[in-house]
Design a protein around this motif. Sequence first.
Motif, PDB file in Angstrom:
ATOM      1  N   ALA A  31     -49.003   6.863 -11.618  1.00 43.25           N
ATOM      2  CA  ALA A  31     -48.166   7.196 -12.606  1.00 43.25           C
ATOM      3  C   ALA A  31     -47.685   5.942 -13.368  1.00 43.25           C
ATOM      4  O   ALA A  31     -46.973   6.026 -14.439  1.00 43.25           O
ATOM      5  CB  ALA A  31     -46.980   7.741 -11.951  1.00 43.25           C
ATOM      6  N   GLY A  32     -47.941   4.803 -12.878  1.00 40.51           N
ATOM      7  CA  GLY A  32     -47.497   3.610 -13.602  1.00 40.51           C
ATOM      8  C   GLY A  32     -46.108   2.997 -13.109  1.00 40.51           C
ATOM      9  O   GLY A  32     -45.384   3.795 -12.083  1.00 40.51           O
ATOM     10  N   GLY A  33     -45.998   1.743 -13.144  1.00 45.77           N
ATOM     11  CA  GLY A  33     -44.735   1.306 -12.895  1.00 45.77           C
ATOM     12  C   GLY A  33     -44.932   0.048 -11.985  1.00 45.77           C
ATOM     13  O   GLY A  33     -45.634   0.118 -10.995  1.00 45.77           O
ATOM     14  N   ALA A  34     -44.058  -1.153 -11.911  1.00 46.70           N
ATOM     15  CA  ALA A  34     -44.142  -2.072 -11.137  1.00 46.70           C
ATOM     16  C   ALA A  34     -43.525  -1.739  -9.505  1.00 46.70           C
ATOM     17  O   ALA A  34     -42.642  -1.154  -9.609  1.00 46.70           O
ATOM     18  CB  ALA A  34     -43.858  -3.565 -11.532  1.00 46.70           C
ATOM     19  N   ASP A  35     -43.986  -2.403  -8.630  1.00 44.93           N
ATOM     20  CA  ASP A  35     -43.195  -2.162  -7.313  1.00 44.93           C
ATOM     21  C   ASP A  35     -41.881  -2.606  -7.234  1.00 44.93           C
ATOM     22  O   ASP A  35     -40.992  -2.191  -6.751  1.00 44.93           O
ATOM     23  CB  ASP A  35     -44.146  -2.850  -6.317  1.00 44.93           C
ATOM     24  N   THR A  36     -41.680  -3.796  -8.061  1.00 46.27           N
ATOM     25  CA  THR A  36     -40.302  -4.304  -8.231  1.00 46.27           C
ATOM     26  C   THR A  36     -39.336  -3.507  -8.832  1.00 46.27           C
ATOM     27  O   THR A  36     -38.137  -3.836  -8.940  1.00 46.27           O
ATOM     28  CB  THR A  36     -40.269  -5.415  -8.771  1.00 46.27           C
ATOM     29  N   GLU A  37     -39.987  -2.383  -9.825  1.00 42.00           N
ATOM     30  CA  GLU A  37     -39.064  -1.466 -10.517  1.00 42.00           C
ATOM     31  C   GLU A  37     -39.170  -0.052  -9.961  1.00 42.00           C
ATOM     32  O   GLU A  37     -38.881   0.954 -10.824  1.00 42.00           O
ATOM     33  CB  GLU A  37     -39.617  -1.674 -11.905  1.00 42.00           C
ATOM     34  N   ALA A  38     -39.524   0.048  -8.781  1.00 44.39           N
ATOM     35  CA  ALA A  38     -39.503   1.661  -8.383  1.00 44.39           C
ATOM     36  C   ALA A  38     -37.826   1.979  -8.137  1.00 44.39           C
ATOM     37  O   ALA A  38     -36.895   1.070  -8.187  1.00 44.39           O
ATOM     38  CB  ALA A  38     -39.892   1.683  -6.807  1.00 44.39           C
ATOM     39  N   PRO A  39     -37.576   3.182  -8.350  1.00 44.09           N
ATOM     40  CA  PRO A  39     -38.701   4.375  -8.285  1.00 44.09           C
ATOM     41  C   PRO A  39     -39.551   4.555  -9.392  1.00 44.09           C
ATOM     42  O   PRO A  39     -38.946   4.069 -10.652  1.00 44.09           O
ATOM     43  CB  PRO A  39     -37.773   5.557  -7.746  1.00 44.09           C
ATOM     44  N   ASN A  40     -40.604   5.181  -9.468  1.00 44.29           N
ATOM     45  CA  ASN A  40     -41.269   5.703 -10.572  1.00 44.29           C
ATOM     46  C   ASN A  40     -40.622   6.523 -11.626  1.00 44.29           C
ATOM     47  O   ASN A  40     -40.766   6.406 -12.763  1.00 44.29           O
ATOM     48  CB  ASN A  40     -42.637   6.319 -10.243  1.00 44.29           C
ATOM     49  N   HIS A  41     -39.818   7.584 -10.987  1.00 46.39           N
ATOM     50  CA  HIS A  41     -39.058   8.291 -11.855  1.00 46.39           C
ATOM     51  C   HIS A  41     -37.835   8.578 -11.055  1.00 46.39           C
ATOM     52  O   HIS A  41     -37.481   8.721  -9.918  1.00 46.39           O
ATOM     53  CB  HIS A  41     -39.993   9.651 -11.977  1.00 46.39           C
ATOM     54  N   LEU A  42     -36.789   8.723 -11.898  1.00 40.07           N
ATOM     55  CA  LEU A  42     -35.215   8.986 -11.277  1.00 40.07           C
ATOM     56  C   LEU A  42     -35.287  10.327 -11.357  1.00 40.07           C
ATOM     57  O   LEU A  42     -36.132  11.262 -11.278  1.00 40.07           O
ATOM     58  CB  LEU A  42     -34.118   8.381 -12.236  1.00 40.07           C
ATOM     59  N   SER A  43     -33.872  11.028 -10.918  1.00 38.32           N
ATOM     60  CA  SER A  43     -33.665  12.548 -10.905  1.00 38.32           C
ATOM     61  C   SER A  43     -34.071  13.263 -12.240  1.00 38.32           C
ATOM     62  O   SER A  43     -34.311  12.809 -13.375  1.00 38.32           O
ATOM     63  CB  SER A  43     -32.279  12.716 -10.613  1.00 38.32           C
TER      64      SER A  43
END
Length: 136
Positions: A31-43
Amino acid sequence: WGQDACFESHATQPRATLFDNCRGGLVRYHAGGADTEAPNHLSDLTLWNLEVTGTIDEKGINFASDFKWWDAGNVWWKIYPPIVVGTHGQAVTFSQEEGQLTYEESTGTKVTPESLYEAQLQKRLGYVPAWLKALK
């Protein structure tokens, strides 16, 4: 999106997203996104009538069984518990562990209305706009 992919969700930014009557893969870690910026999707992620076309990644790992949205053992896959209704197409089951789903209904069967977005517009406006009809 492709059968060996997932919807785009590039970490810490997405929230209140509706994937409505879409088709594509349901592959974790895609789904994309860096590990330092998790979560991939908020609520407030909602998948409505998703036709699953693939669950196997490039390494041959199949995610069709016990699909987890929040993998506590991995920094790359963190999606707050979504609402999942009418997932159909390729068979998939979702983890029933606490904290994995906000709501699940009709997995394996397409639901009515086919488009939640269109149904909401109809209810709010009293009609379906011409621009939306033209897209069909």
